[in-house]
Design an enzyme around this catalytic site. Structure first.
Site, short mmCIF file in Angstrom:
data_model
loop_
_atom_site.label_atom_id
_atom_site.label_comp_id
_atom_site.label_asym_id
_atom_site.label_seq_id
_atom_site.Cartn_x
_atom_site.Cartn_y
_atom_site.Cartn_z
N GLU A 1 0.86 -1.18 0.00
CA GLU A 1 0.00 0.00 0.00
C GLU A 1 0.89 1.22 0.00
OE1 GLU A 1 -2.75 0.40 3.32
OE2 GLU A 1 -3.83 1.97 2.22
N CYS B 1 -6.64 0.82 2.90
CA CYS B 1 -7.62 1.91 2.89
C CYS B 1 -7.48 2.82 1.68
CB CYS B 1 -7.47 2.75 4.16
SG CYS B 1 -7.90 1.87 5.66
N ASN C 1 -12.20 -3.09 0.36
CA ASN C 1 -11.19 -3.35 1.39
C ASN C 1 -11.79 -3.11 2.76
OD1 ASN C 1 -8.43 -3.49 2.65
ND2 ASN C 1 -8.98 -1.38 3.19
N GLU C 2 -11.68 -4.05 3.62
CA GLU C 2 -12.07 -3.87 5.03
C GLU C 2 -13.47 -3.28 5.20
OE1 GLU C 2 -9.64 -1.42 7.87
OE2 GLU C 2 -8.58 -3.30 8.17
O1 AHR Z 1 -2.18 -1.52 6.83
C1 AHR Z 1 -2.66 -0.27 7.20
C2 AHR Z 1 -4.17 -0.18 7.14
O2 AHR Z 1 -4.76 -1.02 8.06
C3 AHR Z 1 -4.80 -0.59 5.85
O3 AHR Z 1 -4.77 0.43 4.92
C4 AHR Z 1 -6.19 -0.91 6.24
O4 AHR Z 1 -6.81 -1.87 5.39
C5 AHR Z 1 -6.07 -1.37 7.67
O5 AHR Z 1 -6.97 -0.73 8.48
#
Ligand code: AHR
Length: 659
Positions: free
Chosen positions: A51, A251, A382-383
């Site tokens: 990321e 994120c 994501n998440e």
């Molecule tokens: O790894 C950091 C963050 O942690 C990521 O962007 C997110 O998916 C999680 O909350």
């Protein structure tokens, strides 16, 4: 009932501990029964999560040295400064001129701002500070380039200087002609190695000089590609032999608002046409503000697919599902607005796998890769969690599964590994017969140690698990005081034995985040730390590396699983005819152990890889990058009982050749 600890009880405790410690440690028996090898497992199960957080892309893996090369940051002169009189030797007047950000007749529509240097006297100068300075190496080549439109000046001179102002490299773009934008380039070769150089530009003639995409880029990149990646960082990834690469997050997929979500289509094609946007980590944490954090997308989806291919890893893109981050704006695209998002997913499959005659396959070929990238999986969101997510997932799944039944879909289970919304998301995914569920655990080292059997009782016929983001947090989730030390890493190693033993359920796993710039991080802990010139792997990195380098194709039953600080797993590698036994001794004492092999005949020798330190607080650093690193040795295996000594606080991997 709670009883206060008294001095007497403390004394008794220390006496009994001393007596206990004096006893010779008992030999642990590790039984491996290969008579009936277990389920097939994925040899590509341990991968990486990339990321753009902690300046992991621009200022990191993507080694552009000029910050804000396209003048598209919200404050368009971020990173750029005029040379002021106090910066010059006494008695020398600063050359006269003005810097002007303009948008008339830009280089292209997605890169609307450019810089006009208006020189009213020869030698008008300004400079770029880079990403917390520019790291340059003596004797290496750096390609200095820019798009130029000149209304008078014939050349643009460049110097690289060290912090004392000493010139350590020069170059010149010249021969400007015509009234349109033209790209010019030259190579600058510094005479010194400096972590914090700066690039100063001089307009030698009076007049206006328009410039855009002003770049200083190492020639020596991974595989020497122009617009390539930072070599030492890719080498660390390559050495891991990751099974897959998750990208672009995290994120960052979601954006704090939908307007800043990650859109893959704006990250491919000519780099001057990729639209720079704010990075969502720019203003996420008040305690670590990063107002100069943007995304140039110089490392975009093409470079990502190419990286995965170079690493021999499967690509795993995660796409926005019509929802911004539920921790931030929680903005949602209406169902009627979802077509664009779904189309992006379908088009990404074409970009990766489509024939060169398809529109997106054609672009891939034009960028240099006519062959497909063999995309097999895609993450939808994501998440995320909750009914809004499920509603949107169903629309994605209907479209994707009907057109591309060969692509497995990854779905999210929220941000935490238990409770709500984790439970209700899992219930939904079972009902939906989802392919893979992405679980995240940013938990304490203790949580990792007590959850090594988490997957032993998961439904073998339900959706598979993707342990998509995890890291032991020594002080608390994303806490600034978190450490990457041996304590966090050994806890992750113990947990990973549980992932491996359940490799039929847990198909993939990746530590997160991957990269952190020492001078510009937002989130700790991270697997790899770097500055402008150097990089090192943390103990957590080495645990990932040891597991990813020692995967198998079939689970082999082993005992004990988790007992008295001893954690184990065993796999068979049918490709190399080896039995791979992993043992973690999470105690302060050396543990004599017997590995008893049943149903399999060793053929004489074994290679042994050990990560060990009696000091759980041990960390790697720039000064001592391999204070903790794998050690290799060999072992004669003459019979089916192998006597070993597990070092205090150690992860040991035995690769035993078998007949
Ligand atoms: O790894 C950091 C963050 O942690 C990521 O962007 C997110 O998916 C999680 O909350």
């Amino acid at each position: 009932m709670f009883k206060p600890i008294t001095a007497v009880s403390l004394l008794l405790l220390s006496v009994s501990t001393a007596l206990f410690a004096a006893e010779p440690p008992k030999t642990a028996v590790i039984s491996v029964d290969a008579t009936h090898p277990g389920a097939s497992i994925s040899p590509s199960m341990f991968g990486i999560f990339f990321e753009d957080i902690n300046f992991g892309a621009d200022g990191g893996l993507y080694p552009e040295l000029v910050k804000n090369r396209s003048f598209e940051f919200s404050e368009a002169l971020t990173g750029w400064h005029e040379v002021l009189s106090y910066e010059l030797p006494k008695g020398i007047d600063p050359p006269k001129g003005e810097l002007d950000i303009r948008t008339d007749s830009p280089l292209n529509a997605t890169n609307p701002h450019y810089l006009r240097a208006h020189a009213t006297a020869p030698g008008y100068a300004f400079y770029n500070v880079g990403y917390r300075g520019m790291g340059v190496t003596s004797g290496a080549g750096y390609r200095f380039s820019a798009y130029i439109r000149s209304k008078g000046p014939k050349s643009l001179r460049a110097t690289l200087t060290d912090p004392s102002g000493k010139v350590i490299g020069t170059g010149k773009l010249e021969g400007f002609m015509g009234s349109g934008w033209t790209r010019y380039e030259t190579v600058i070769t510094p005479t010194a190695t400096v972590p914090d150089a700066r690039l100063t530009l001089y307009v030698d003639d009076i007049g206006d000089l328009d410039m855009d995409m002003v770049s200083l880029f190492p020639v020596d990149t991974w595989k020497n590609r122009p617009n390539g990646l930072r070599k030492d960082l890719v080498q660390l990834l390559y050495d891991m032999h990751p099974g897959f690469v998750r990208f672009p997050g995290g994120c960052i997929v979601e954006g704090r608002q939908l307007i800043t979500r990650y859109r893959w289509k704006t990250t491919v094609g000519d780099i001057s046409e990729r639209k720079t946007i704010i990075n969502r980590w720019n203003d996420e944490f008040d305690y670590r503000p990063a107002p100069d954090y943007f995304q140039s997308f110089g490392l975009g989806f093409y470079e990502y697919f190419q990286l995965a291919e170079d690493l021999g890893a499967k690509p795993l893109p995660i796409l926005n599902c019509g929802m911004a981050c539920q921790f931030n704006s929680s903005e949602t695209a209406a169902l009627g607005q979802l077509d664009e998002y779904v189309q992006d997913a379908l088009d990404l499959i074409d970009f990766a796998n489509g024939p060169v005659t398809s529109p997106w396959g054609k672009l891939r070929a034009q960028m240099g890769h006519p062959a497909p990238f063999h995309l097999e999986m895609l993450g939808v969101g994501n998440e995320q969690w909750g009914p809004r997510y499920v509603e949107r997932y169903k629309i994605f799944a209907a479209a994707l599964k009907s057109k591309h039944p060969e692509i497995k879909l990854v779905v999210a289970a929220g941000p935490a590994p238990s409770g709500e919304p984790f439970e209700s998301m899992w219930k939904t995914w079972r009902e939906q017969h989802a392919d893979l569920v992405d679980e995240h655990y940013y938990m304490s080292p203790d949580w990792f140690l007590t959850n090594t059997q988490r997957y032993d009782h998961y439904d073998r016929n339900g959706p598979k698990v993707f342990a998509g983001e995890y890291a032991a947090q020594s002080a608390g989730q994303a806490n600034q005081d978190n450490h990457n030390n041996w304590q966090t890493a050994i806890a992750e190693a113990a947990f990973m034995t549980g992932l491996e033993r359940n490799g039929d359920v847990v198909r993939m796993a990746s530590y997160a985040p991957l990269l952190a710039n020492k001078n510009a991080w937002q989130w700790k802990p991270d697997a790899i730390w770097f500055d402008n010139l150097h990089a090192y792997g943390t103990p957590d990195y080495y645990v990932q590396k040891v597991f990813a380098n020692n995967t198998g194709t079939r689970v082999v039953p082993i005992t004990p699983l988790a007992s008295d600080g001893l954690f184990t797993s065993a796999v068979l590698d049918e490709r190399t005819h080896e039995l791979i036994v992993k043992a973690i001794n999470n105690t302060a004492s050396e543990r004599p152990a017997e590995i008893r092999l049943q149903g399999i005949a060793p053929s004489g020798n074994a290679t042994v890889t050990t990560l060990a330190s009696p000091d759980l607080k041990l960390e790697n650093t720039f000064e001592q990058p391999t204070a903790l690193a794998p050690e290799s040795s060999t072992l004669d295996v003459k019979s089916s009982t192998v006597e070993v000594h597990l070092r205090p606080y150690s992860l040991t991997v035995y690769r035993i050749a078998v007949r």
